[in-house]
Design a protein around this motif. Structure first.
Motif, PDB file in Angstrom:
ATOM      1  N   ALA A   1     -22.067  -9.004 -12.702  1.00 27.50           N
ATOM      2  CA  ALA A   1     -23.437  -9.164 -12.222  1.00 27.50           C
ATOM      3  C   ALA A   1     -23.610  -8.550 -10.844  1.00 27.50           C
ATOM      4  O   ALA A   1     -24.648  -7.941 -10.543  1.00 27.50           O
ATOM      5  CB  ALA A   1     -23.811 -10.645 -12.206  1.00 27.50           C
TER       6      ALA A   1
ATOM      7  N   VAL B   1     -21.369 -13.197 -22.176  1.00 30.91           N
ATOM      8  CA  VAL B   1     -22.653 -12.493 -22.141  1.00 30.91           C
ATOM      9  C   VAL B   1     -23.762 -13.427 -21.665  1.00 30.91           C
ATOM     10  O   VAL B   1     -24.615 -13.041 -20.846  1.00 30.91           O
ATOM     11  CB  VAL B   1     -22.973 -11.909 -23.531  1.00 30.91           C
TER      12      VAL B   1
ATOM     13  N   ARG C   1     -25.999 -12.808 -18.297  1.00 31.40           N
ATOM     14  CA  ARG C   1     -27.456 -12.668 -18.355  1.00 31.40           C
ATOM     15  C   ARG C   1     -28.173 -13.768 -17.572  1.00 31.40           C
ATOM     16  O   ARG C   1     -29.324 -13.585 -17.170  1.00 31.40           O
ATOM     17  CB  ARG C   1     -27.913 -12.641 -19.813  1.00 31.40           C
TER      18      ARG C   1
ATOM     19  N   SER D   1     -27.892 -11.904 -14.075  1.00 29.60           N
ATOM     20  CA  SER D   1     -28.382 -10.542 -13.837  1.00 29.60           C
ATOM     21  C   SER D   1     -29.156 -10.033 -15.043  1.00 29.60           C
ATOM     22  O   SER D   1     -28.829 -10.356 -16.198  1.00 29.60           O
ATOM     23  CB  SER D   1     -27.194  -9.608 -13.566  1.00 29.60           C
ATOM     24  N   ALA D   2     -30.152  -9.201 -14.773  1.00 29.66           N
ATOM     25  CA  ALA D   2     -30.874  -8.487 -15.834  1.00 29.66           C
ATOM     26  C   ALA D   2     -30.381  -7.056 -15.948  1.00 29.66           C
ATOM     27  O   ALA D   2     -30.974  -6.238 -16.660  1.00 29.66           O
ATOM     28  CB  ALA D   2     -32.372  -8.504 -15.544  1.00 29.66           C
TER      29      ALA D   2
ATOM     30  N   PRO E   1     -25.230  -5.324 -25.818  1.00 33.21           N
ATOM     31  CA  PRO E   1     -25.046  -4.765 -24.471  1.00 33.21           C
ATOM     32  C   PRO E   1     -25.638  -3.356 -24.409  1.00 33.21           C
ATOM     33  O   PRO E   1     -26.023  -2.778 -25.426  1.00 33.21           O
ATOM     34  CB  PRO E   1     -23.521  -4.721 -24.330  1.00 33.21           C
ATOM     35  N   ARG E   2     -25.697  -2.793 -23.218  1.00 31.74           N
ATOM     36  CA  ARG E   2     -26.119  -1.399 -23.082  1.00 31.74           C
ATOM     37  C   ARG E   2     -25.131  -0.483 -23.792  1.00 31.74           C
ATOM     38  O   ARG E   2     -25.525   0.512 -24.404  1.00 31.74           O
ATOM     39  CB  ARG E   2     -26.232  -1.015 -21.602  1.00 31.74           C
TER      40      ARG E   2
END
Length: 349
Positions: free
Chosen positions: A18, A43, A47, A50-51, A106-107
């Motif tokens: 984060a 996860v 979250r 952090s975004a 996730p990204r």
């Protein structure tokens, strides 16, 4: 900010990820040892903090190696460090871990030690998740590109922890430094390349971007940050550690990785010492002995944590992770021809 946290299994708590993400980079977690419920919990914790973006990383399973003689010899050698604990639970299912990563959205999902099967790559892309594939040679990078990877993590021999070679037995003979490997891969594939290995300050970030990287991945440089929370002995082993004093070893897991030269690691280098057991047998044996009792007559102690260390370990500082990556990027921008970089320099993206 084109700086990614390296997904270091056992050293990527949500607080660290984060901090990097909120500073403008990308957080990460290495989940090779994590059951699905632990992946899900990590996860959720991230979250809640952090975004920002993050990646989840996993090892591609090695083909089974049946070598009972090597396993027995390694087990006998480990007996000098004390008595073993009980049998450890079996490793989590790779397929179940992959499902948990997919569900987490996730990204990016990243791989090391090989390639994802085609159907899983398709499912990642259908979910809008990028696949970052670690490669240590151009041949591996091209194989990953052919398999559908979205970016290549070019890992040089300087990197701490495990080398991501596709074939375990090839690790020693394919060791290439990052600044020889990076332009070779950048010129040889039509994908963005993320540079990893020995990057710990703005100069190395700028050099990697100049040599063709679109971003860098940083691991050892973050290990002494308070958010990482690694064992005190491990953190202390990094302080002032010269590049030439880090050592490639199979003593922790059976897979080759770069570590600090602890007495335990050095104990596996004697002329009469057996080879460590193949992966994952060595990892399981070491875990079993860590759960046991130290031997009172042992000449050296068994490290209670793997003291992974890249060749830039001496540049790791005890500072907040956000400060570390922000300072690296500011130093890099001052050295790049166009200080706006993202606006003024064309990169594969």
């Amino acid at each position: 900010m084109p700086i990614l946290e390296a997904p270091m299994a056992g050293a990527c708590p949500p607080a660290l990820a984060a901090a990097v993400a909120d500073a403008g980079g990308m957080g990460a977690s290495g989940v090779v040892l994590d059951p699905p419920e632990k992946i899900t919990a990590w996860v959720a914790d991230f979250r809640a903090r952090s975004a920002g973006p993050f990646q989840l990383n996993i090892w591609i399973p090695d083909p089974a190696v049946d070598d009972p003689a090597r396993v027995s010899a390694a087990e006998e050698f480990l007996s000098r460090f004390g008595t073993p604990g009980p049998e450890q639970p079996p490793a989590p299912s790779f397929e179940d871990q992959c499902e948990a990563m997919l569900a987490a959205r996730p990204r990016a999902v990243s791989s090391i030690m090989g390639l994802f099967p085609p159907d899983y790559v398709d499912r990642l892309h259908e979910a809008g998740i990028a696949w970052f594939a670690c490669a240590t040679t151009l041949a591996e990078a091209r194989a990953a590109e052919e398999a559908g990877a979205d970016a290549i993590v070019a890992q040089g021999l300087e990197a701490g922890g495990h080398r991501g070679v596709f074939q375990a037995e090839a690790a020693e003979r394919t060791a290439v430094g990052l600044f020889a490997l990076l332009p070779h891969i950048a010129d040889g594939v039509d994908l963005p390349v993320i540079a990893a290995g020995g990057i710990a300050d703005g100069r190395s970030v700028a050099a990697a971007l100049t040599l063709g990287a679109s971003a860098v991945q940083v691991g050892t440089a973050l290990l002494r940050s308070p958010e990482t929370g690694i064992a005190d002995a491990w953190a202390a082993s990094l302080d002032g550690l010269e590049p030439e004093d880090t050592v490639p070893t199979r003593a922790y897991s059976g897979r080759l990785g770069r570590a600090a030269p602890t007495p335990y690691v050095r104990s596996w280098e004697g002329p009469e010492t057996p080879d460590p057991a193949p992966y994952p047998h060595q990892r399981a044996l070491v875990a079993k002995w860590r759960k046991g009792e130290p031997g009172p007559a042992a000449e050296v102690p068994l490290d209670r944590a793997n003291h992974w260390a890249g060749q830039a370990a001496a540049r790791a500082v005890a500072a907040p992770a956000a400060d570390i990556v922000s300072r690296m990027w500011e130093e890099a921008r001052a050295l790049l021809p166009d200080p706006t970089w993202n606006d003024g320099v064309e990169r594969k993206a």
